[in-house]
Design an enzyme around this catalytic site. Structure first.
Site, short mmCIF file in Angstrom:
data_model
loop_
_atom_site.label_atom_id
_atom_site.label_comp_id
_atom_site.label_asym_id
_atom_site.label_seq_id
_atom_site.Cartn_x
_atom_site.Cartn_y
_atom_site.Cartn_z
N SER A 148 0.87 -1.03 0.21
CA SER A 148 -0.34 0.50 -0.41
C SER A 148 1.34 1.29 -0.48
O SER A 148 2.10 1.28 0.25
CB SER A 148 -0.82 -0.06 0.79
OG SER A 148 -1.47 1.12 1.68
N TYR A 161 -1.27 -0.52 10.16
CA TYR A 161 -1.49 -1.63 8.69
C TYR A 161 -1.16 -0.76 8.23
O TYR A 161 0.24 -1.71 7.81
CB TYR A 161 -2.72 -0.28 8.23
CG TYR A 161 -3.43 -0.24 7.20
CD1 TYR A 161 -3.82 -1.54 6.09
CD2 TYR A 161 -2.72 0.33 5.64
CE1 TYR A 161 -4.28 -1.81 5.08
CE2 TYR A 161 -2.93 0.37 4.10
CZ TYR A 161 -4.02 -1.07 4.03
OH TYR A 161 -4.07 -1.21 2.42
N1 LIG Z 1 -8.39 -0.20 -1.38
C1 LIG Z 1 -7.24 0.76 -1.34
O1 LIG Z 1 -8.08 1.76 -1.39
C2 LIG Z 1 -6.51 -0.17 -1.15
C3 LIG Z 1 -4.99 0.42 -1.03
C4 LIG Z 1 -3.93 -0.05 -1.29
C5 LIG Z 1 -4.14 -1.32 -0.59
N2 LIG Z 1 -5.12 -2.35 -0.71
C6 LIG Z 1 -5.03 -3.56 -0.18
O2 LIG Z 1 -5.68 -4.07 -1.03
C7 LIG Z 1 -5.87 -5.43 -0.65
C8 LIG Z 1 -7.14 -5.85 -1.01
O3 LIG Z 1 -8.24 -4.89 -0.74
P1 LIG Z 1 -9.42 -4.46 -0.84
O4 LIG Z 1 -9.78 -3.28 -1.11
O5 LIG Z 1 -9.82 -4.96 -2.16
O6 LIG Z 1 -9.79 -4.71 0.02
P2 LIG Z 1 -12.00 -6.10 0.32
O7 LIG Z 1 -11.99 -5.70 1.30
O8 LIG Z 1 -13.21 -5.32 -1.05
O9 LIG Z 1 -11.24 -7.08 -0.06
C9 LIG Z 1 -10.33 -7.88 0.23
C10 LIG Z 1 -11.45 -9.10 0.48
O10 LIG Z 1 -9.91 -9.79 1.47
C11 LIG Z 1 -10.74 -11.34 1.93
N3 LIG Z 1 -10.24 -11.18 3.26
C12 LIG Z 1 -10.94 -10.68 4.07
N4 LIG Z 1 -10.04 -11.12 5.44
C13 LIG Z 1 -9.12 -12.35 4.67
C14 LIG Z 1 -8.74 -13.49 5.48
N5 LIG Z 1 -8.76 -13.14 7.02
N6 LIG Z 1 -8.11 -14.30 5.11
C15 LIG Z 1 -9.00 -14.21 3.12
N7 LIG Z 1 -9.20 -13.88 3.24
C16 LIG Z 1 -9.95 -12.19 3.26
C17 LIG Z 1 -12.02 -10.32 1.67
O11 LIG Z 1 -13.54 -10.69 2.22
C18 LIG Z 1 -12.47 -9.92 0.90
O12 LIG Z 1 -12.69 -10.55 -0.15
C19 LIG Z 1 -5.98 -5.53 0.90
O13 LIG Z 1 -3.80 -5.90 1.56
C20 LIG Z 1 -5.08 -3.93 1.42
O14 LIG Z 1 -4.56 -3.72 2.29
C21 LIG Z 1 -5.91 -2.08 -0.55
#
Ligand SMILES: NC(=O)c1ccc[n+]([C@@H]2O[C@H](COP(=O)([O-])OP(=O)(O)OC[C@H]3O[C@@H](n4cnc5c(N)ncnc54)[C@H](O)[C@@H]3O)[C@@H](O)[C@H]2O)c1
Length: 269
Positions: A148, A161
């Protein structure tokens, strides 16, 4: 021929948001994708979407906070197809409750710090471990971890985080260093704010607007922008890239902090 034809992939957290887009993109490029998620409904829905588009995917229940669960998911994906070429460690331990109180080292609860490190950092390390074990059997593979921008630069909030993501960057380099000569590449993507269900549950609109002010592109990126980078890193097109943290952030972390103010000062478009 499609770029990922014949490749066997696994995406943790593939049932929603960034992971969903990455799974769909890799499947559209020919990979057989296992969606490993704690949310079975979400994972099954993505499998159905991929199948409807003519791709091949499987769902497996996986909780990245549990070593046995990760191990079984990775081993199962490899056993089903006889090999494993791509693992995207994308899931993180983020809940609105933990995120809201993850402010600074004086105020955060020590238990939540441990939970974030156990979920996000330890889960990613274990995803790498079991991926490497399988990839060594078939002469290599590509691991992509989701970092991130909070792991690249510090923010006013979310210390647990951000530190977990910064450590994932270092983990990525360690895995790349130790196993590069065995044909295993390990890279990370570091997205800025990407509109997903998770983002909407933890980030207010005002902060999204502020982030747009800080991008060098005139728009915020989408899950598909991250998916395009992940599919590239997964593919042989990226065969000379390893140990890299690819900032998929519209240049958000490339410039001086005064960028938005200076644009206003100079009257730039
Ligand atoms: N959305 C953003 O702005 C952003 C920015 C930088 C990094 N990220 C990173 O991207 C990744 C995905 O985030 P997102 O925004 O797509 O979130 P999201 O909530 O849309 O999707 C996350 C998925 O992970 C699953 N999940 C949660 N806990 C879990 C576990 N313990 N074991 C297995 N699966 C699990 C959830 O059920 C969900 O399907 C994360 O690592 C997040 O930190 C997101």
């Amino acid at each position: 021929m499609a770029r990922l034809e014949g490749k066997i992939a696994l995406v943790t957290g593939g049932g929603s948001g960034i992971g969903r887009a990455c799974a769909k993109r890799m499947a559209s490029e020919g990979a057989v994708v296992t969606i490993a998620d704690i949310n079975d409904e979400g994972a099954n829905a993505v499998v159905a979407e991929i199948a409807a588009a003519g791709g091949q995917a499987y769902a497996v229940h996986c909780d990245i906070t549990n070593e046995q669960s990760i191990r079984e998911a990775v081993e199962g994906a490899a056993a089903r197809s006889g090999r494993l070429d791509i693992v995207h460690n994308n899931a993180a331990f983020v809940t609105p409750e933990v995120f809201a109180q993850d402010i600074d080292i004086l105020t955060l609860s020590t238990e939540n710090w441990d939970a974030v490190m156990q979920g996000t950092l330890r889960g990613t390390m274990l995803g790498c471990r079991y991926a490497v074990i399988e990839m060594l059997k078939n002469g290599g593979g590509s691991i992509i971890n989701t970092s991130s921008m909070y792991g690249m630069s510090a923010f006013n909030r979310q210390v647990s985080y951000g530190v977990s993501k910064g450590a994932i960057n270092t983990l990525t380099q360690y895995v790349a260093t130790r196993f590069g000569r065995k044909g295993i590449r390990c890279n990370a993507v570091a997205p800025s704010m990407i509109d997903t269900p998770l983002l909407r549950s933890v980030i207010p609109q005002e902060l999204l607007d502020a982030n747009l002010e800080a991008t060098l592109t005139p728009f915020l990126g989408t899950v598909d922008d991250v998916a395009a980078s992940v599919a590239f890193l997964a593919s042989d097109d990226a065969r000379y890239l390893t140990g890299q943290i690819l900032r998929v952030d519209g240049g958000t972390t490339a410039h001086l902090p005064t960028y938005a103010d200076a644009r206003r000062f100079f009257g730039d478009d």
